[in-house]
Design a protein around this motif. Structure first.
Motif, PDB file in Angstrom:
ATOM      1  N   GLN A  31       1.052  -1.253   0.043  1.00 31.84           N
ATOM      2  CA  GLN A  31       0.065   0.046  -0.012  1.00 31.84           C
ATOM      3  C   GLN A  31       0.923   1.176   0.023  1.00 31.84           C
ATOM      4  O   GLN A  31       1.989   1.438   0.525  1.00 31.84           O
ATOM      5  CB  GLN A  31      -0.923  -0.141   1.152  1.00 31.84           C
ATOM      6  N   ALA A  32       0.360   2.160  -0.609  1.00 32.73           N
ATOM      7  CA  ALA A  32       1.203   3.358  -0.703  1.00 32.73           C
ATOM      8  C   ALA A  32       0.316   4.757  -0.764  1.00 32.73           C
ATOM      9  O   ALA A  32      -0.891   4.643  -1.506  1.00 32.73           O
ATOM     10  CB  ALA A  32       1.988   3.422  -2.114  1.00 32.73           C
ATOM     11  N   ASP A  33       0.780   5.755  -0.023  1.00 33.86           N
ATOM     12  CA  ASP A  33      -0.293   6.956   0.075  1.00 33.86           C
ATOM     13  C   ASP A  33       0.211   7.856  -1.236  1.00 33.86           C
ATOM     14  O   ASP A  33       1.112   7.844  -1.884  1.00 33.86           O
ATOM     15  CB  ASP A  33       0.220   7.847   1.317  1.00 33.86           C
ATOM     16  N   GLY A  34      -0.897   8.399  -1.549  1.00 33.53           N
ATOM     17  CA  GLY A  34      -0.758   9.290  -2.721  1.00 33.53           C
ATOM     18  C   GLY A  34      -0.045  10.793  -2.325  1.00 33.53           C
ATOM     19  O   GLY A  34       0.134  11.031  -1.086  1.00 33.53           O
ATOM     20  N   GLU A  35       0.228  11.631  -3.439  1.00 34.52           N
ATOM     21  CA  GLU A  35       0.722  12.698  -3.222  1.00 34.52           C
ATOM     22  C   GLU A  35       0.524  13.774  -4.527  1.00 34.52           C
ATOM     23  O   GLU A  35       0.705  13.449  -5.453  1.00 34.52           O
ATOM     24  CB  GLU A  35       2.242  12.776  -3.180  1.00 34.52           C
ATOM     25  N   SER A  36      -0.285  14.770  -3.905  1.00 34.32           N
ATOM     26  CA  SER A  36      -0.902  15.678  -5.127  1.00 34.32           C
ATOM     27  C   SER A  36       0.425  16.339  -5.805  1.00 34.32           C
ATOM     28  O   SER A  36       1.566  16.619  -4.989  1.00 34.32           O
ATOM     29  CB  SER A  36      -1.559  16.967  -4.200  1.00 34.32           C
ATOM     30  N   GLY A  37       0.285  16.435  -6.961  1.00 30.10           N
ATOM     31  CA  GLY A  37       1.276  17.224  -7.608  1.00 30.10           C
ATOM     32  C   GLY A  37       2.329  16.277  -8.687  1.00 30.10           C
ATOM     33  O   GLY A  37       2.955  16.496  -9.392  1.00 30.10           O
ATOM     34  N   LYS A  38       2.090  15.052  -8.050  1.00 27.24           N
ATOM     35  CA  LYS A  38       3.009  13.955  -8.519  1.00 27.24           C
ATOM     36  C   LYS A  38       2.230  13.425  -9.777  1.00 27.24           C
ATOM     37  O   LYS A  38       1.351  13.615  -9.739  1.00 27.24           O
ATOM     38  CB  LYS A  38       3.547  12.867  -7.883  1.00 27.24           C
ATOM     39  N   ARG A  39       2.957  12.656 -10.766  1.00 28.38           N
ATOM     40  CA  ARG A  39       2.275  12.204 -11.813  1.00 28.38           C
ATOM     41  C   ARG A  39       0.974  11.054 -11.638  1.00 28.38           C
ATOM     42  O   ARG A  39       1.445  10.150 -10.681  1.00 28.38           O
ATOM     43  CB  ARG A  39       3.383  11.436 -12.786  1.00 28.38           C
ATOM     44  N   GLU A  86       3.493   8.066  -7.013  1.00 26.64           N
ATOM     45  CA  GLU A  86       4.595   7.866  -7.522  1.00 26.64           C
ATOM     46  C   GLU A  86       5.133   6.137  -7.278  1.00 26.64           C
ATOM     47  O   GLU A  86       5.781   5.415  -8.014  1.00 26.64           O
ATOM     48  CB  GLU A  86       5.748   8.500  -7.379  1.00 26.64           C
ATOM     49  N   THR A  87       4.727   5.838  -6.055  1.00 28.80           N
ATOM     50  CA  THR A  87       4.922   4.388  -5.719  1.00 28.80           C
ATOM     51  C   THR A  87       4.186   3.277  -6.501  1.00 28.80           C
ATOM     52  O   THR A  87       4.684   2.282  -7.109  1.00 28.80           O
ATOM     53  CB  THR A  87       4.682   4.153  -4.255  1.00 28.80           C
ATOM     54  N   ILE A  88       2.853   3.455  -6.411  1.00 25.99           N
ATOM     55  CA  ILE A  88       1.900   2.454  -7.082  1.00 25.99           C
ATOM     56  C   ILE A  88       0.863   3.496  -8.072  1.00 25.99           C
ATOM     57  O   ILE A  88      -0.032   4.211  -7.563  1.00 25.99           O
ATOM     58  CB  ILE A  88       0.906   1.871  -6.254  1.00 25.99           C
ATOM     59  N   ARG A  89       1.458   3.569  -9.279  1.00 23.37           N
ATOM     60  CA  ARG A  89       1.021   4.368 -10.268  1.00 23.37           C
ATOM     61  C   ARG A  89      -0.038   3.586 -11.187  1.00 23.37           C
ATOM     62  O   ARG A  89       0.141   2.592 -11.566  1.00 23.37           O
ATOM     63  CB  ARG A  89       1.979   4.987 -10.899  1.00 23.37           C
ATOM     64  N   VAL A  90      -1.272   4.324 -11.439  1.00 20.53           N
ATOM     65  CA  VAL A  90      -2.364   3.832 -12.170  1.00 20.53           C
ATOM     66  C   VAL A  90      -2.825   4.885 -12.976  1.00 20.53           C
ATOM     67  O   VAL A  90      -3.121   6.121 -12.661  1.00 20.53           O
ATOM     68  CB  VAL A  90      -3.752   3.309 -11.283  1.00 20.53           C
ATOM     69  N   ASN A 142      -3.292  14.893 -11.574  1.00 15.44           N
ATOM     70  CA  ASN A 142      -2.569  14.787 -10.631  1.00 15.44           C
ATOM     71  C   ASN A 142      -2.886  15.059  -9.188  1.00 15.44           C
ATOM     72  O   ASN A 142      -1.928  15.707  -8.367  1.00 15.44           O
ATOM     73  CB  ASN A 142      -1.334  15.337 -10.968  1.00 15.44           C
ATOM     74  N   ARG A 143      -3.997  14.589  -8.771  1.00 16.13           N
ATOM     75  CA  ARG A 143      -4.356  14.720  -7.368  1.00 16.13           C
ATOM     76  C   ARG A 143      -4.033  13.335  -6.753  1.00 16.13           C
ATOM     77  O   ARG A 143      -4.243  12.414  -7.048  1.00 16.13           O
ATOM     78  CB  ARG A 143      -5.822  15.229  -7.193  1.00 16.13           C
ATOM     79  N   ALA A 144      -4.035  13.494  -5.274  1.00 17.74           N
ATOM     80  CA  ALA A 144      -3.390  12.227  -4.696  1.00 17.74           C
ATOM     81  C   ALA A 144      -4.445  11.346  -4.650  1.00 17.74           C
ATOM     82  O   ALA A 144      -5.589  11.617  -4.099  1.00 17.74           O
ATOM     83  CB  ALA A 144      -3.125  12.908  -3.228  1.00 17.74           C
ATOM     84  N   VAL A 145      -4.056  10.089  -4.596  1.00 19.42           N
ATOM     85  CA  VAL A 145      -4.841   8.778  -4.834  1.00 19.42           C
ATOM     86  C   VAL A 145      -3.982   7.763  -3.878  1.00 19.42           C
ATOM     87  O   VAL A 145      -2.938   7.447  -4.336  1.00 19.42           O
ATOM     88  CB  VAL A 145      -5.332   8.310  -6.042  1.00 19.42           C
ATOM     89  N   ALA A 146      -4.586   7.136  -2.914  1.00 22.25           N
ATOM     90  CA  ALA A 146      -3.852   6.163  -2.303  1.00 22.25           C
ATOM     91  C   ALA A 146      -4.309   4.800  -2.863  1.00 22.25           C
ATOM     92  O   ALA A 146      -5.567   4.590  -3.064  1.00 22.25           O
ATOM     93  CB  ALA A 146      -4.074   6.448  -0.726  1.00 22.25           C
ATOM     94  N   TYR A 147      -3.160   3.786  -2.875  1.00 21.73           N
ATOM     95  CA  TYR A 147      -3.687   2.619  -3.568  1.00 21.73           C
ATOM     96  C   TYR A 147      -3.094   1.317  -2.547  1.00 21.73           C
ATOM     97  O   TYR A 147      -2.242   1.612  -1.676  1.00 21.73           O
ATOM     98  CB  TYR A 147      -2.959   2.245  -4.686  1.00 21.73           C
TER      99      TYR A 147
END
Length: 531
Positions: free
Chosen positions: A193-201, A205-209, A256-261
């Motif tokens: 599991q990875a937390d999201g970060e706004s402004g990143k692609r 960046e860790t689990i990208r969808v 590019n808004r934060a999404v956790a997966y």
């Protein structure tokens, strides 16, 4: 008014994974799970002495064996778990304190003393009193240990779950083999599991969808040789297709808004799932007056169904009672699906009824489930323990917000008793069968509307009152205790009501009359009627 949901979580199955994908996911989950276990052990050992410097040191150690982003996700998950354990520790202490208070009160009562509605009585025999006197010492010892651990900052955490850990010692009752239990235990202890970060692609960046559903994972440093894409990433063959809230999810990742997966494995069916979650501003609730303007649907929560009744804005029941059944037996997934289905049917019916809000009881059985509270009533304790009041309220609030309905939580005190007393009989007819739960839903709806539970009675006729004055049994809105049982007041409230026996004895003319000038007593004879 209950606040709306502050977050969203959606899930989709990763279909079409290859054997290599399954192997990589298992290796990554196992490696990161071992790091998470080690980090949690370190955090628990620090206790209350933890500060930002120890946090930075832990993150540096994890970064060497994974990556900076994976290390941040692991340490944040560790802090959340430690904080949750501290809250559970407080709840455990409060439960022990409530048990000790109940035992001490009952032990102080004489044997055989009957209890009241507000306080329990004494124990029924000397043997029971003796057993409870021993139990109070056991609870006091547990309470002292829990308080000492609380002050020292010590917590007890089981990665993988305490329930699953206990099943290892009773595999037959859990209907598991040792191999099946081992697989579940390992899968629950993985970390993916990875937390999201706004402004990143794409918000992570860790689990990208990507908006097209392509899923890629940043591999830890020891597993970088398994990468099939640039910059140490591994792209899965499966595509994520979020059918529920898919448009909202695509808008977030495109911006590019934060999404956790979170990626997890369902061992029983060997299926991999991807869960996406994000926060959003709390839904602003409408004013209470606006919620009451179009009436209310009162809902009584029971062990196997919702009892609902629609009321207009004046508190009058409209139409027929409705019941939405569910089955809370079986696995947790089955219970959750049953609750969702019942809530969905309730919300659709409330929407068709044209109301703007639903009234429910603010139930909390935390202090009501102890052995000391109900004693031998084991089945009743199991009944209230099986009712998911907290989860049910949270799910109802979130699902109602999507339908544009507000939730009004009211005090549950005496709703069943007063509803049964004042509403069950008047609403029962040859074509309508009212239950105690249906009457309770009317009481809940009236309380949510701001009306007292008791019905308003009509004033007496002109010839039985002072020109039809306002003489009803309905208390005014500002009267304290207006929903409580009226005290017994000697004499009639209106002239249309027969006085009680005490009033008759106090007002009737005596048959014996004492002469003021003598102490002789004489009896008045009846008048003779002659033609």
């Amino acid at each position: 008014m209950a606040l709306g949901p502050s977050g969203v979580a959606i899930r989709d199955r990763l279909k079409g994974l290859t054997t290599e994908d399954d192997k990589v996911l298992r290796l990554v989950g196992e490696h990161l799970g071992s790091l998470a276990s080690r980090d949690l052990k370190t955090r628990c050992a620090d206790g209350l002495e933890h500060d930002k410097d120890t946090w930075a040191a832990r993150k540096r150690d994890l970064t060497e064996e994974s990556s900076s982003r994976w290390a941040g996700s692991i340490t944040k998950a560790t802090h959340d778990q430690w904080a949750l354990s501290r809250r559970c520790q407080v709840a455990h202490i409060q439960g022990l304190e409530a048990g000790v208070r109940t035992l001490m009160h009952r032990l102080s009562q004489p044997i055989g003393e009957k209890g009241t509605k507000r306080a329990p009585g004494g124990y029924r025999s000397k043997g029971e009193w003796f057993q409870k006197s021993r139990r109070v010492h056991t609870l006091e010892h547990r309470l002292d240990v829990a308080r000492a651990e609380r002050e020292a900052g010590a917590v007890h955490v089981v990665r993988g779950g305490k329930k699953l850990a206990r099943n290892r010692h009773n595999l037959k009752a859990a209907q598991l083999t040792e191999c099946e239990w081992r697989q579940r235990w390992q899968a629950e202890r993985w970390f993916l599991q990875a937390d999201g970060e706004s402004g990143k692609r794409f918000g992570n960046e860790t689990i990208r969808v990507t908006p097209d559903g392509e899923v890629s994972i940043k591999l830890p440093a020891p597993l970088a040789h398994l990468a099939n894409a640039p910059r140490g990433r591994y792209v899965l063959a499966a595509k994520a297709q979020f059918r529920h809230r898919g448009d909202e999810w695509r808008d977030r990742v495109s911006g590019n808004r934060a999404v956790a997966y979170r990626i997890h494995l369902e061992v029983a069916r060997v299926r991999w799932y991807l869960t996406a979650s994000w926060t959003r501003p709390v839904v602003q609730t409408i004013p209470l007056e606006a919620a009451r303007a179009q009436g209310m649907v009162g809902v009584d929560t029971n062990a196997d169904h919702f009892a609902a009744y629609r009321l207009d804005r004046h508190g009058n029941p409209v139409g027929e009672p409705r019941r939405f059944f569910y089955d809370l037996a079986g696995a947790a997934d089955h219970r959750d699906a049953q609750i969702r289905h019942a809530i969905s049917r309730l919300l659709h019916w409330a929407k068709r009824a044209g109301v703007a809000a639903i009234g429910i009881e603010d139930l909390d059985f935390t202090a009501e489930k102890t052995r000391e509270k109900h004693g031998r009533r084991k089945r009743f304790r199991q009944l209230i323990s099986g009712m998911p009041t907290g989860k049910l309220k949270a799910r109802l609030v979130s699902m109602a917000a999507e339908h544009g309905l507000a939730i009004v939580a009211v005090d549950p005190a005496y709703t069943s008793m007063w509803g049964d007393k004042h509403w069950r009989k008047p609403l029962t007819s040859g074509k309508r069968k009212m239950t105690r739960h249906d009457a309770a839903s009317v009481a809940i709806g009236r309380r949510a509307l701001g009306h007292p539970i008791r019905r308003r009675t009509a004033p007496p006729h002109d010839d039985q009152s002072d020109r039809r004055g306002h003489r009803t049994v309905q208390a005014g809105p500002g009267v304290r205790g207006r929903e409580e049982t009226r005290p017994r007041i000697p004499g009639p409230r209106t002239r249309s009501v027969q006085p009680d026996a005490e009033r008759k004895r106090a007002t009737r003319a005596p048959k014996t009359v004492r002469d003021a000038r003598s102490d002789q007593v004489w009896v008045q004879d009846s008048l003779l009627l002659t033609d």
